[in-house]
Design a protein around this motif. Structure first.
Motif, PDB file in Angstrom:
ATOM      1  N   SER A 144       0.831  -1.209   0.000  1.00 21.80           N
ATOM      2  CA  SER A 144       0.000   0.000   0.000  1.00 21.80           C
ATOM      3  C   SER A 144       0.863   1.254   0.000  1.00 21.80           C
ATOM      4  CB  SER A 144      -0.931   0.000   1.215  1.00 21.80           C
ATOM      5  OG  SER A 144      -1.800  -1.106   1.186  1.00 21.80           O
ATOM      6  N   THR A 145       1.923   1.228   0.814  1.00 18.34           N
ATOM      7  CA  THR A 145       2.800   2.395   0.909  1.00 18.34           C
ATOM      8  C   THR A 145       3.475   2.690  -0.419  1.00 18.34           C
ATOM      9  OG1 THR A 145       3.229   1.955   3.248  1.00 18.34           O
ATOM     10  CG2 THR A 145       4.795   3.372   2.103  1.00 18.34           C
ATOM     11  N   LEU A 306       0.501   9.202   3.475  1.00 14.38           N
ATOM     12  CA  LEU A 306       0.043   8.912   4.838  1.00 14.38           C
ATOM     13  C   LEU A 306      -0.970   7.782   4.837  1.00 14.38           C
ATOM     14  CD1 LEU A 306      -0.169   9.581   7.855  1.00 14.38           C
ATOM     15  CD2 LEU A 306      -1.904  11.301   7.277  1.00 14.38           C
ATOM     16  N   GLY A 307      -1.899   7.822   3.882  1.00 19.83           N
ATOM     17  CA  GLY A 307      -2.912   6.777   3.802  1.00 19.83           C
ATOM     18  C   GLY A 307      -2.311   5.418   3.523  1.00 19.83           C
ATOM     19  N   GLY A 308      -1.274   5.387   2.663  1.00 16.81           N
ATOM     20  CA  GLY A 308      -0.617   4.120   2.386  1.00 16.81           C
ATOM     21  C   GLY A 308       0.040   3.524   3.619  1.00 16.81           C
ATOM     22  N   PHE A 314      -3.159  -0.556   9.511  1.00 20.55           N
ATOM     23  CA  PHE A 314      -4.506  -0.789  10.040  1.00 20.55           C
ATOM     24  C   PHE A 314      -5.467  -1.421   9.027  1.00 20.55           C
ATOM     25  CE2 PHE A 314      -2.879   3.005  12.327  1.00 20.55           C
ATOM     26  CZ  PHE A 314      -2.835   2.474  13.604  1.00 20.55           C
ATOM     27  N   GLY A 315      -5.022  -1.574   7.797  1.00 18.30           N
ATOM     28  CA  GLY A 315      -5.897  -2.106   6.756  1.00 18.30           C
ATOM     29  C   GLY A 315      -6.475  -0.980   5.907  1.00 18.30           C
ATOM     30  N   LEU A 316      -6.366  -1.124   4.591  1.00 17.42           N
ATOM     31  CA  LEU A 316      -6.808  -0.068   3.685  1.00 17.42           C
ATOM     32  C   LEU A 316      -8.288   0.286   3.833  1.00 17.42           C
ATOM     33  CD1 LEU A 316      -4.941  -0.739   0.324  1.00 17.42           C
ATOM     34  CD2 LEU A 316      -4.925   1.369   1.642  1.00 17.42           C
ATOM     35  N   PHE A 427     -17.801  -2.442   1.825  1.00 18.32           N
ATOM     36  CA  PHE A 427     -16.657  -3.188   1.300  1.00 18.32           C
ATOM     37  C   PHE A 427     -15.830  -3.774   2.436  1.00 18.32           C
ATOM     38  CE2 PHE A 427     -12.137  -3.297   0.307  1.00 18.32           C
ATOM     39  CZ  PHE A 427     -12.100  -4.026  -0.868  1.00 18.32           C
ATOM     40  N   ALA A 428     -15.572  -2.981   3.471  1.00 18.83           N
ATOM     41  CA  ALA A 428     -14.749  -3.443   4.588  1.00 18.83           C
ATOM     42  C   ALA A 428     -15.400  -4.619   5.307  1.00 18.83           C
ATOM     43  CB  ALA A 428     -14.512  -2.289   5.567  1.00 18.83           C
TER      44      ALA A 428
END
Length: 444
Positions: A144-145, A306-308, A314-316, A427-428
């Motif tokens: 993700s990052t 930051l989100g990545g 913590f999971g996308l 989705f989560a």
């Protein structure tokens, strides 16, 4: 003889110099892609003035490139699953840089729209393929990052467009903004020379020697014997059909991601197309209005990175839900007549949680689908999102032509962010259930 699973081996290997090169090249391509996309918002006020366009007409003109991006994502995503991601990326890059250059020679809205449509084909196709390639070469713990870092180049391109707009448009007009696109064409030989092909694609095509040569760069310390064989766990005969996206309990996840893409890209292109013009109309100078576009994209870059990082920890899905909630609040507050410093803070947050979250959505799609259908999944999600991108500028033009109060306009603009948060919440929950089911079957 050893069978070396490339996916498992990359997950366990350190993130080395070769992977950094892939990230840098893809990021550089997306800087150019982002410039091409966001340059339209910087020149929109000048185009409206020169060609006497109404707001609905200007919104429709902006939509030409977005139509192209929709078709480009739908065509070049599945095509790259068949011809290879490197070829797909090179074709798309050549297409949109050349067409953007030609847009600078347009003398009418029709000519401009045609060139922007062709450029959009390339832009729409490059994004999903670059994400898929980076996703393949990044270990799972950093996936993700690294996708977010690479894709932050898209926001950098938007900041470059805003910066050039501040320096060029007041003195030289809008055309030089498109002539600059000739410069990135010099990157094409570098892309063809250095950008690697997908390892999974090479193995599916039976090109073992090429795959081994790339693997030696990915893991230089892991020596291969002549008898060793590179493999990946997915079926070589897996279909790249869109129907595959709905199999293996992925139907709900696919639909929710498409809904989130639609709403998110609607917001990204609504804000990037109309924010400078709206701020000019409420009294901000041209330079200040273009600075808002810079702030929007700067927020997008930092928000993606930051989100990545948060997504890897913590999971996308959780992070994306939180980001979309923040987007709804910040966009709504933009219309409340805030002091200039606070206004730019809200624009920054809106960029971080819309442009930045768009990048996290691409990473979510890349993680949902297997390698053999990953470009197809990314292409279709991006293509559905492009419908929202088309709606965004057009809707903005129609709404602003109604001359509603500024506060009311931005409250309406916040609705898609709230809908995206709801879609990603579903989705989560579904992703958690699917993971639990897979785990239960595996341990049975």
């Amino acid at each position: 003889m050893r069978n070396i699973d490339i996916t498992d081996a990359i997950d366990k290997a350190p993130f080395g110099r070769f992977q950094w090169m892939v990230a840098a090249l893809c990021g550089l391509l997306l800087v150019v892609d982002g410039y091409d996309v966001f340059v339209a918002g910087t020149v929109l006020p000048a185009l409206m003035k020169e060609w006497g366009l109404s707001k609905p007409q200007a919104g429709t003109l902006q939509a030409w490139a977005l139509f192209g991006m929709m078709f480009g994502a739908l065509v070049f995503g599945p095509l790259a699953d068949r011809i290879g991601r490197k070829k797909g990326i090179a074709i798309c890059f050549l297409l949109f840089t050349t067409s953007t250059l030609l847009a600078g020679f347009a003398n009418s809205p029709t000519q401009f729209g045609i060139f922007r449509f062709i450029a959009g084909l390339g832009c729409g196709g490059l994004m999903p393929n670059a994400v898929a390639l980076m996703n393949e070469y990044a270990p799972k713990r950093l996936r993700s990052t690294m996708v977010a870092v690479m894709f932050s180049g898209y926001s950098v391109g938007g900041m470059v467009a805003a910066g050039f707009g501040i320096g060029l448009i007041p003195q030289f007009g809008w055309k030089p903004m498109f002539f600059i696109a000739a410069v990135p064409l010099l990157l094409l030989p570098l892309v063809l020379w250095k950008l690697p092909e997908s390892l999974g694609f090479l193995l599916r095509q039976g090109k073992e020697a090429e795959a081994r040569a790339i693997w030696a760069k990915v893991a230089p310390s892991a020596r291969l014997d002549a008898s060793d064989r590179l493999v990946f766990t997915e079926s070589k005969n897996a279909s790249a059909s869109v129907i595959e996206l709905f199999r293996d309990q992925r139907a709900v996840s696919t639909v929710m991601l498409w809904a989130a893409f639609f709403c998110c890209l609607l917001l990204v292109y609504l804000l990037s197309s109309w924010l400078p013009k709206v701020l000019q109309e409420v009294g901000y100078a041209e330079t200040a209005s273009l600075l808002s576009l810079f702030s929007l994209n700067f927020g997008g870059m930092l928000g993606a990175i930051l989100g990545g990082r948060l997504g890897d920890r913590f999971g996308l899905p959780r992070v994306v839900v939180g980001f979309f909630t923040a987007a709804a609040v910040s966009i709504a507050l933009i219309g409340f007549g805030l002091p200039a410093p606070l206004l730019f803070v809200m624009v920054f947050i809106a960029g971080a949680t819309t442009i930045g979250t768009q990048i996290l959505l691409y990473a979510s799609v890349a993680q949902l689908y297997n390698l053999s259908i990953r470009s197809t999944g990314l292409g279709w999600a991006s293509g559905v999102g492009r419908i929202g991108a088309i709606v965004g500028p057009t809707l903005g033009g129609v709404l602003l032509a109604q001359e509603l109060p500024l506060q009311q306009n931005f409250l309406i603009f916040a609705v898609p962010a709230a809908l995206s948060a709801l879609a990603m919440l579903v989705f989560a929950v579904n992703a958690a259930r699917r993971t639990a089911t897979v785990t239960a079957v595996a341990t049975a």
